[in-house]
Every structure is written in structure tokens, then in C-alpha cells.
Design a protein around this motif. Sequence first.
Motif, PDB file in Angstrom:
ATOM      1  N   TRP A  99       0.772  -1.371  -0.019  1.00 58.80           N
ATOM      2  CA  TRP A  99       0.097  -0.037   0.136  1.00 58.80           C
ATOM      3  C   TRP A  99       0.784   1.629  -0.045  1.00 58.80           C
ATOM      4  O   TRP A  99       0.253   2.117  -0.427  1.00 58.80           O
ATOM      5  CB  TRP A  99      -0.917   0.219   1.076  1.00 58.80           C
ATOM      6  CG  TRP A  99      -1.635  -1.157   1.534  1.00 58.80           C
ATOM      7  CD1 TRP A  99      -2.019  -2.272   2.226  1.00 58.80           C
ATOM      8  CD2 TRP A  99      -2.621  -1.446   0.759  1.00 58.80           C
ATOM      9  NE1 TRP A  99      -2.735  -2.812   2.401  1.00 58.80           N
ATOM     10  CE2 TRP A  99      -3.526  -2.868   1.136  1.00 58.80           C
ATOM     11  CE3 TRP A  99      -2.721  -1.412  -0.820  1.00 58.80           C
ATOM     12  CZ2 TRP A  99      -4.122  -4.058   0.246  1.00 58.80           C
ATOM     13  CZ3 TRP A  99      -4.374  -2.494  -1.533  1.00 58.80           C
ATOM     14  CH2 TRP A  99      -4.621  -3.136  -0.599  1.00 58.80           C
TER      15      TRP A  99
ATOM     16  N   PRO B 225       1.623   3.185  -4.805  1.00 63.40           N
ATOM     17  CA  PRO B 225       1.066   4.305  -5.818  1.00 63.40           C
ATOM     18  C   PRO B 225       2.198   4.857  -6.587  1.00 63.40           C
ATOM     19  O   PRO B 225       1.813   5.861  -7.361  1.00 63.40           O
ATOM     20  CB  PRO B 225       0.711   5.550  -4.713  1.00 63.40           C
ATOM     21  CG  PRO B 225      -0.008   3.905  -3.611  1.00 63.40           C
ATOM     22  CD  PRO B 225       1.044   3.200  -3.609  1.00 63.40           C
TER      23      PRO B 225
ATOM     24  N   THR C 161      -0.647   6.998  -9.150  1.00 64.49           N
ATOM     25  CA  THR C 161      -1.722   7.031  -8.949  1.00 64.49           C
ATOM     26  C   THR C 161      -1.825   7.291  -7.092  1.00 64.49           C
ATOM     27  O   THR C 161      -1.702   5.929  -6.622  1.00 64.49           O
ATOM     28  CB  THR C 161      -2.289   6.598  -9.722  1.00 64.49           C
ATOM     29  OG1 THR C 161      -2.548   5.916 -11.362  1.00 64.49           O
ATOM     30  CG2 THR C 161      -3.414   6.476  -9.016  1.00 64.49           C
ATOM     31  N   SER C 162      -2.499   7.768  -6.686  1.00 61.09           N
ATOM     32  CA  SER C 162      -2.740   7.864  -4.875  1.00 61.09           C
ATOM     33  C   SER C 162      -3.699   6.869  -5.361  1.00 61.09           C
ATOM     34  O   SER C 162      -4.195   6.701  -5.608  1.00 61.09           O
ATOM     35  CB  SER C 162      -3.023   9.193  -4.809  1.00 61.09           C
ATOM     36  OG  SER C 162      -4.148   9.976  -5.168  1.00 61.09           O
ATOM     37  N   LEU C 163      -3.139   6.428  -3.659  1.00 64.39           N
ATOM     38  CA  LEU C 163      -3.937   5.542  -2.852  1.00 64.39           C
ATOM     39  C   LEU C 163      -5.596   5.797  -3.275  1.00 64.39           C
ATOM     40  O   LEU C 163      -6.799   4.947  -3.097  1.00 64.39           O
ATOM     41  CB  LEU C 163      -3.884   4.799  -1.994  1.00 64.39           C
ATOM     42  CG  LEU C 163      -4.222   2.989  -1.959  1.00 64.39           C
ATOM     43  CD1 LEU C 163      -3.727   2.685  -2.381  1.00 64.39           C
ATOM     44  CD2 LEU C 163      -4.128   2.901   0.096  1.00 64.39           C
TER      45      LEU C 163
END
Length: 591
Positions: A358, A362, A367-369
Motif C-alpha cells: 500500500w 502508488p 496514482t495515489s491510493l
Amino acid sequence: MLLHLQQTGLRFHRLPPLFNPQERRRVAIAANKRSFYRIPRASAVPSRTQRIMERISNSDEVGGAGGAYSYNALKRLDKLWSSICATPTDSEEIDEVVSRVSGSSNYSDLGGKARSVFDVLVCGGTLGIFVATALSFKGLRVGVVERNILKGREQDWNISRKELMELVQVGILSEEEIEQITSIKFNPNRCGFEKKGDIWVENILNLGVSPAKLLEIVKNRFISSGGTVFEGKSLSSISVYDDITILQLNDGEVLPCRLVVDCMGNFSPVVRQIRRGRKPDGVCLVVGSCSRGFSENTTSDIVFSSSSVKRVGSSEVQYFWEAFPAGTGPTDRTTYMFTYVDAQLGGPKLEELLEEYWDLMPAYQGTSLEKLEILRVIFGIFPTYRDSPLPAAFDRILQVGDASGIQSPVSFGGFGSMTRHLDRLSTGIYEAMAGDFLDAQSLCLLNPYMPNLSASWLFQRAMSARPDANVSSTFINELLYVNFQSMKKLGGSVLRPFLQDVIQFGPLVKTLGLVMLAQPLILPSIFRQVGVGVILDWFVHFVMLGHYTFLSSFIDPVIRPWVEYLPEKNKYEWRRYMEAWKYGAGLDYKD
């Protein structure tokens, strides 16, 4: 104050009213000082992984590797992984699933009057259904025993069209059905090396296949050809007689057959008995997710190498990545993070790797979580043994698929391996059945020594972080980059087979030669990384790879016409020898 104490794990003590306020305060402070050094209760804050997984629906869980998505399934697999790490190397405390019974069976005394004898019973349906269908098409009476409902998972299988065409050649799929089961296509495909560069190829693992659609088609075809499926039933025991084998299922049902095909995967109880519970020589731990919300989703990563070794708990690991567009939606993407480790105490748990995932995914995908909708969480344990494929240890029982260890110890592509060997296995099993060559020695010829498979074990070793190797933390990444650059310069005839788990003598010699010329100073680090003993062992397999290439290329064409005039038993044996030469040298691969 009460809230603060609860959050910090300190106990709030109710004191009797006979204490005055000053005394109450003094006693409470003293009690909390005694409590401060105690271990907080386990019911504290759930991990991020637990929170994510518990808010995802898991109604589509099925059998087979990668078919479970729930947090409880993750904890069960971590418990299994801990038990593997804790198992003594020479452990013999295992359940005896298979027993040998002298003499012929008296099946009627075992409650089997109502069911006639099967030719073949395949245990494990997720990949076993392919073998079962191919054998049923050859006219054998075949049954499949599956402990769950026989259906495919929702998560795509990534594969190349060439590998799918193997199913067409065997006759269990049509080209039109390949289009039906293919949920997505994408190109190009990247082999990436952080801070070093990328290599792009076409048509390698560039299809997303729906296992649910594929297994539905093959299952229906198997049943329509006369096959029988026993769902929701698991194996309890196997009794091997001189004339037949008796399977006892968990619900008490008794099934007789002439041959058992064990396709129960890496953790087959029969395989565990054969290996006497021995620890695997290496393990690949995989975690990942399928998520929605990726804006860049037209290419795939076959492998992306992280730049350096990292520490997780008491272990050092080298992370690798894969990423594929998913067939469930235009912005859906599956990303995997995996690492190769030894089965030793203190090894990283899957949940620990997911916590790392996790944090790292990203940045890897840009891409952000928070922008992603997580659809599924994926995890798995894939053991490997250097003495694979696994020879038959019992009469009338044969391991195939992951249970045999025939899959690559680098990619663990069980489905791709099954498609590649399906024609060879189904033909060999049919000939063994026709000639009644069902003793262990004859069945061993169907899982022969394959030097290209044994040689590829070195690559897993080279990609494993080894704290005692005394090499740079970036060495693995540098080694992979040099090798892939060399294969790229040598062209597609060298790079493409390797990316599809096929090791061939000529391409391997060319690659090693170019690496030595380009980076001669890398040799000492290679020896430190993998060990002199491992390299000497690998060199034996390397020589045998050349030997098998010679046998298949020059001896096979000469003796093949002569083999057809031999007695049936000798013909069966020589056909298996020639198959071993061909597949063991990787010469079955045609681009």
C-alpha cells in the motif's frame, strides 16, 4: 483523560469512594505506571490491510491459487506460511494419505457396488479440468474431484495467445472461444529497471483471460463428453491395490479408478507425503490488488525491478512488480508485488508485505491510493523444489501441474505451464492407460528430468536477497538489467522464449557470453550472490541442457522411425525419452 488512557492502552481504574480526591489521583497514577509496560491488547487498531479487505465483498472466492480474497483467508495462509518456516528440514510428521495394499481389491466389500470403475480420477479441478477433458476426448472414462464448486475466479489470468493456442491444438477449445474468453488485449509490454531503463516487447502476457468463462466452457465440454464432476468433495485417503486405486472422500463416498491424477497444486497432501514434509528450497511470496481508477492503462509490466534490497521485519527482500490492465473495466488495473525468500523463521508475512504494498504501489503506478477503488486484494505462496518435476512415488498415482513442480521457479505460471505440457501429458497418460503401464517406474517417464527447468532455478536464487552475500543492495537490479540488455541486443529469438519461461541452450550461451564481454567484473558478485555450490550444481544442468539439445536435434530424427517397430512397452518408453529431450531442451517452443 479517560479517552486518552483508552487510546494509549493504559487501564482506567475505578477506585472506591472512600478515597479522597488526592488519594484517588495518586493510586490511579501508580496503577497506570504498572500498566504502562504491559503489552497492549491485540484488539487494538486493525491494520490498513484488514480495514481494506473487510470492506470488500468476497462472495466470488473460489478454489485454486489466487482464488481467495478475504482477510480470514489471508490470515490462514500466513499461518500456513509460518508453519512451513517452522518445519524442521527433516520433518516426517505428516499424514499418510496414500497407502499401499497388497493384492487385488475386492471393491464390492468397500461399498462400491453402485459405481463402476473410472479409468482416471483427477483430483483438483481448477487446472485438472483441462487434463480431464483432453483424456475424456480420447475415449477414457474420467471423473474430476473438486473440494469447491468448479468455477474460475474473477481475477484475470494473463497469458499469450500462443499459449492459448495449445488448447486449440489439443482440441478442447476453438479459436472462436478464445475470443469469447479473452476479456482484454494490450500492447506493448515492459521489462523495467528502476533508474536504468526499459525494454519493450509485443504480445507477451498481453491477454487477460476470464477464468470464469474459460472453466465454464471446458467444464461443460467435459460433462458433454461423458465426464463426471464431484464438486464440494475433498480427498480423504487413497488405497493403491494391484489392479485399481480406491479414493475415499470426506463425505464417505468411495470412488474406484485405474489411475489417479493429482492436480491439487503446491500444497497437495499426496505431494506432502511424497516429500516427507520437507521444506521447499525457495518460495515466492506474492501480494497485490485489482483496483479501479487508473488513467494510464494501455500497457503492461512483465517485470519491473525495484532498485534496492529492503528490510521487512527481520528479513531482507528484493521487490519485483507486475502490472496488467484488467478486463473488468477500462480503468481497472491489476498490480502484483512479489519477492523470493527462503522458508526460514522470521520470514516476512503476507500481511506485512501488503502493508508495504500500500505504501509503494502508488509511487510505482503514479496514482495515489485515495483515487483508487480497490476491487480485490490478491496474495499467494508459491514454493519450489530443486528436484522438480516430481517423479511418481506410487503405482497408479501421477502428479501434474503445480503438484508436479513443472511450473517455472521464476514466474510460477501454472496455467501457462499446463497449456504447454497438456498435449504431451494427455498423450502419454492415454498410452500408459492403453498399455496398462501404470507402475511408478512407467509413470515417472511422464515427469522426467528436464535440465532447462533445473537450470532456471539459479535465476530465482540470483533474484533473492541474501544478507550474507556481501554485494551491493542494488546488485540484483543491475544484474537483471545487464542480462535483459544482452538478450535485447541478441534479438527476439533469444528474449521472447525466456519471457515465456522457456530456457534454450543456444540463446543461453549467447546471453552469458555477451554478459561476460560487456560486464566481466560482475562475475565475483554473482558468485557471492548465489554461492559456488549452487553455480557448480547449475553447471551440471547447463551441460545436460546442451546434451538434451543434441539428442533432440540429431538423435531423435534418426531413431524415431525405428521406435515405431518396437514392442508396445518399449515404444511407450522411447516416446517418453524423446519427449523429455525435446521439452527438457525447450525445443517444443515455436514462436
